[in-house]
Design a protein around this motif. Structure first.
Motif, PDB file in Angstrom:
ATOM      1  N   ALA A 178     -11.067  73.730  62.845  1.00  0.00           N
ATOM      2  CA  ALA A 178      -9.684  73.413  62.477  1.00  0.00           C
ATOM      3  C   ALA A 178      -9.633  72.235  61.512  1.00  0.00           C
ATOM      4  CB  ALA A 178      -8.859  73.123  63.730  1.00  0.00           C
ATOM      5  N   LYS A 179     -10.531  71.269  61.689  1.00  0.00           N
ATOM      6  CA  LYS A 179     -10.588  70.127  60.771  1.00  0.00           C
ATOM      7  C   LYS A 179     -10.995  70.552  59.359  1.00  0.00           C
ATOM      8  CE  LYS A 179     -11.949  66.760  64.292  1.00  0.00           C
ATOM      9  NZ  LYS A 179     -13.046  65.887  64.746  1.00  0.00           N
ATOM     10  N   LEU A 180     -11.774  71.618  59.252  1.00  0.00           N
ATOM     11  CA  LEU A 180     -12.240  72.093  57.952  1.00  0.00           C
ATOM     12  C   LEU A 180     -11.200  72.933  57.209  1.00  0.00           C
ATOM     13  CD1 LEU A 180     -15.853  73.200  58.977  1.00  0.00           C
ATOM     14  CD2 LEU A 180     -15.217  71.130  57.725  1.00  0.00           C
ATOM     15  N   ARG A 181     -10.207  73.409  57.914  1.00  0.00           N
ATOM     16  CA  ARG A 181      -9.243  74.350  57.345  1.00  0.00           C
ATOM     17  C   ARG A 181      -8.592  73.866  56.046  1.00  0.00           C
ATOM     18  NH1 ARG A 181      -6.203  78.764  59.995  1.00  0.00           N
ATOM     19  NH2 ARG A 181      -4.730  79.456  58.420  1.00  0.00           N
ATOM     20  N   PRO A 182      -8.076  72.627  55.970  1.00  0.00           N
ATOM     21  CA  PRO A 182      -7.449  72.199  54.712  1.00  0.00           C
ATOM     22  C   PRO A 182      -8.409  72.244  53.514  1.00  0.00           C
ATOM     23  CG  PRO A 182      -6.897  70.687  56.494  1.00  0.00           C
ATOM     24  CD  PRO A 182      -7.943  71.616  57.019  1.00  0.00           C
ATOM     25  N   ASP A 183      -9.647  71.824  53.727  1.00  0.00           N
ATOM     26  CA  ASP A 183     -10.625  71.861  52.633  1.00  0.00           C
ATOM     27  C   ASP A 183     -10.942  73.302  52.228  1.00  0.00           C
ATOM     28  OD1 ASP A 183     -10.858  69.086  52.431  1.00  0.00           O
ATOM     29  OD2 ASP A 183     -12.460  69.004  53.932  1.00  0.00           O
ATOM     30  N   ILE A 184     -11.087  74.169  53.194  1.00  0.00           N
ATOM     31  CA  ILE A 184     -11.396  75.575  52.909  1.00  0.00           C
ATOM     32  C   ILE A 184     -10.245  76.216  52.136  1.00  0.00           C
ATOM     33  CG2 ILE A 184     -11.768  77.852  53.949  1.00  0.00           C
ATOM     34  CD1 ILE A 184     -13.260  76.340  56.238  1.00  0.00           C
ATOM     35  N   GLU A 185      -9.014  75.937  52.566  1.00  0.00           N
ATOM     36  CA  GLU A 185      -7.854  76.494  51.870  1.00  0.00           C
ATOM     37  C   GLU A 185      -7.768  75.964  50.443  1.00  0.00           C
ATOM     38  OE1 GLU A 185      -4.588  75.575  54.479  1.00  0.00           O
ATOM     39  OE2 GLU A 185      -4.885  77.413  55.648  1.00  0.00           O
ATOM     40  N   ARG A 186      -8.037  74.677  50.240  1.00  0.00           N
ATOM     41  CA  ARG A 186      -7.997  74.089  48.895  1.00  0.00           C
ATOM     42  C   ARG A 186      -9.050  74.735  47.996  1.00  0.00           C
ATOM     43  NH1 ARG A 186     -11.237  70.822  46.897  1.00  0.00           N
ATOM     44  NH2 ARG A 186     -12.016  69.984  48.849  1.00  0.00           N
ATOM     45  N   ILE A 187     -10.263  74.885  48.516  1.00  0.00           N
ATOM     46  CA  ILE A 187     -11.351  75.496  47.735  1.00  0.00           C
ATOM     47  C   ILE A 187     -10.999  76.944  47.396  1.00  0.00           C
ATOM     48  CG2 ILE A 187     -13.756  76.269  47.840  1.00  0.00           C
ATOM     49  CD1 ILE A 187     -14.289  73.702  49.555  1.00  0.00           C
ATOM     50  N   ALA A 188     -10.504  77.692  48.369  1.00  0.00           N
ATOM     51  CA  ALA A 188     -10.135  79.094  48.129  1.00  0.00           C
ATOM     52  C   ALA A 188      -9.026  79.191  47.086  1.00  0.00           C
ATOM     53  CB  ALA A 188      -9.705  79.758  49.432  1.00  0.00           C
ATOM     54  N   THR A 189      -8.023  78.318  47.190  1.00  0.00           N
ATOM     55  CA  THR A 189      -6.919  78.319  46.216  1.00  0.00           C
ATOM     56  C   THR A 189      -7.431  78.013  44.812  1.00  0.00           C
ATOM     57  OG1 THR A 189      -5.366  77.645  47.932  1.00  0.00           O
ATOM     58  CG2 THR A 189      -4.697  77.265  45.648  1.00  0.00           C
ATOM     59  N   ASP A 190      -8.329  77.028  44.699  1.00  0.00           N
ATOM     60  CA  ASP A 190      -8.911  76.683  43.391  1.00  0.00           C
ATOM     61  C   ASP A 190      -9.710  77.848  42.805  1.00  0.00           C
ATOM     62  OD1 ASP A 190      -7.784  74.178  43.644  1.00  0.00           O
ATOM     63  OD2 ASP A 190      -9.673  73.158  44.149  1.00  0.00           O
ATOM     64  N   LEU A 191     -10.484  78.518  43.642  1.00  0.00           N
ATOM     65  CA  LEU A 191     -11.282  79.655  43.162  1.00  0.00           C
ATOM     66  C   LEU A 191     -10.397  80.797  42.705  1.00  0.00           C
ATOM     67  CD1 LEU A 191     -14.179  79.628  45.805  1.00  0.00           C
ATOM     68  CD2 LEU A 191     -14.334  79.010  43.369  1.00  0.00           C
ATOM     69  N   ILE A 192      -9.340  81.070  43.448  1.00  0.00           N
ATOM     70  CA  ILE A 192      -8.415  82.140  43.056  1.00  0.00           C
ATOM     71  C   ILE A 192      -7.739  81.790  41.735  1.00  0.00           C
ATOM     72  CG2 ILE A 192      -6.250  83.303  43.680  1.00  0.00           C
ATOM     73  CD1 ILE A 192      -7.255  83.128  46.628  1.00  0.00           C
ATOM     74  N   ALA A 193      -7.370  80.525  41.580  1.00  0.00           N
ATOM     75  CA  ALA A 193      -6.740  80.086  40.317  1.00  0.00           C
ATOM     76  C   ALA A 193      -7.700  80.270  39.148  1.00  0.00           C
ATOM     77  CB  ALA A 193      -6.298  78.629  40.424  1.00  0.00           C
ATOM     78  N   GLN A 194      -8.981  79.992  39.355  1.00  0.00           N
ATOM     79  CA  GLN A 194      -9.978  80.176  38.293  1.00  0.00           C
ATOM     80  C   GLN A 194     -10.129  81.654  37.927  1.00  0.00           C
ATOM     81  OE1 GLN A 194     -13.724  78.272  39.152  1.00  0.00           O
ATOM     82  NE2 GLN A 194     -12.687  76.434  39.917  1.00  0.00           N
ATOM     83  N   ILE A 195     -10.082  82.510  38.921  1.00  0.00           N
ATOM     84  CA  ILE A 195     -10.198  83.954  38.663  1.00  0.00           C
ATOM     85  C   ILE A 195      -8.999  84.448  37.853  1.00  0.00           C
ATOM     86  CG2 ILE A 195     -10.156  86.236  39.754  1.00  0.00           C
ATOM     87  CD1 ILE A 195     -11.785  84.957  42.065  1.00  0.00           C
ATOM     88  N   ARG A 196      -7.824  83.960  38.207  1.00  0.00           N
ATOM     89  CA  ARG A 196      -6.601  84.410  37.525  1.00  0.00           C
ATOM     90  C   ARG A 196      -6.511  83.916  36.089  1.00  0.00           C
ATOM     91  NH1 ARG A 196      -2.246  83.656  42.407  1.00  0.00           N
ATOM     92  NH2 ARG A 196      -2.798  85.573  43.492  1.00  0.00           N
ATOM     93  N   SER A 197      -7.149  82.780  35.796  1.00  0.00           N
ATOM     94  CA  SER A 197      -7.033  82.232  34.429  1.00  0.00           C
ATOM     95  C   SER A 197      -8.049  82.803  33.466  1.00  0.00           C
ATOM     96  CB  SER A 197      -7.160  80.726  34.455  1.00  0.00           C
ATOM     97  OG  SER A 197      -8.426  80.326  34.946  1.00  0.00           O
TER      98      SER A 197
END
Length: 145
Positions: free
Chosen positions: A126-145
């Motif tokens: 649960a402590k890792l969740r915010p970091d995992i979500e941030r990394i996933a969001t950044d990766l998705i943004a890179q794919i979309r651009s």
């Protein structure tokens, strides 16, 4: 993009990496269940040993419940092909992977799993969740651009 489906005659050389699985995997697996339910196939990566693919539920469960079968294949190689047991060349990747928890049998697997379980408690994850979500969001943004 359309991926071609290989006709049944070409399925004799099954490989999980073949593109025809992405086209019609259910038909492919049905063909193997009916015509070649215990398939001895190509050499597998990274160890270069022949693969065995099981396509019937009963066969898979039989193997999974057999205490003499595990994930470490080197003891099986000695029984099947004694001449290759000590002479087979091991790739550097295979040498590293053979020590991973997923590729070990008990008691080593049990010992390693116990250590990993201490790190992956629900509270720690649960402590890792915010970091995992941030990394996933950044990766998705890179794919979309």
């Amino acid at each position: 993009m359309t991926i071609p489906v290989l006709p049944p005659a070409d399925r004799a050389q099954f490989s999980i990496r073949d593109t025809f699985l992405y086209g019609q995997p259910y038909e492919t697996y049905r063909w193997f269940r009916e015509h070649d339910p215990v398939h001895f196939g190509e050499e597998t990566w990274p160890q270069g040993k022949p693969s065995v693919s099981l396509f019937r539920f009963a066969d898979v469960m039989s193997v999974l419940r057999n205490p003499n079968v595990g994930v470490e294949s080197r003891h099986l190689a000695a029984e099947v092909q004694p001449e290759l047991a000590d002479t087979q060349e091991i790739t550097p990747l295979a040498a590293v992977m053979r020590n991973f928890m997923l590729f070990r049998d008990p008691p080593d697997h049990t010992r390693l799993r116990r250590v990993a379980n201490m790190a992956f408690t629900p509270k720690n994850v649960a402590k890792l969740r915010p970091d995992i979500e941030r990394i996933a969001t950044d990766l998705i943004a890179q794919i979309r651009s």
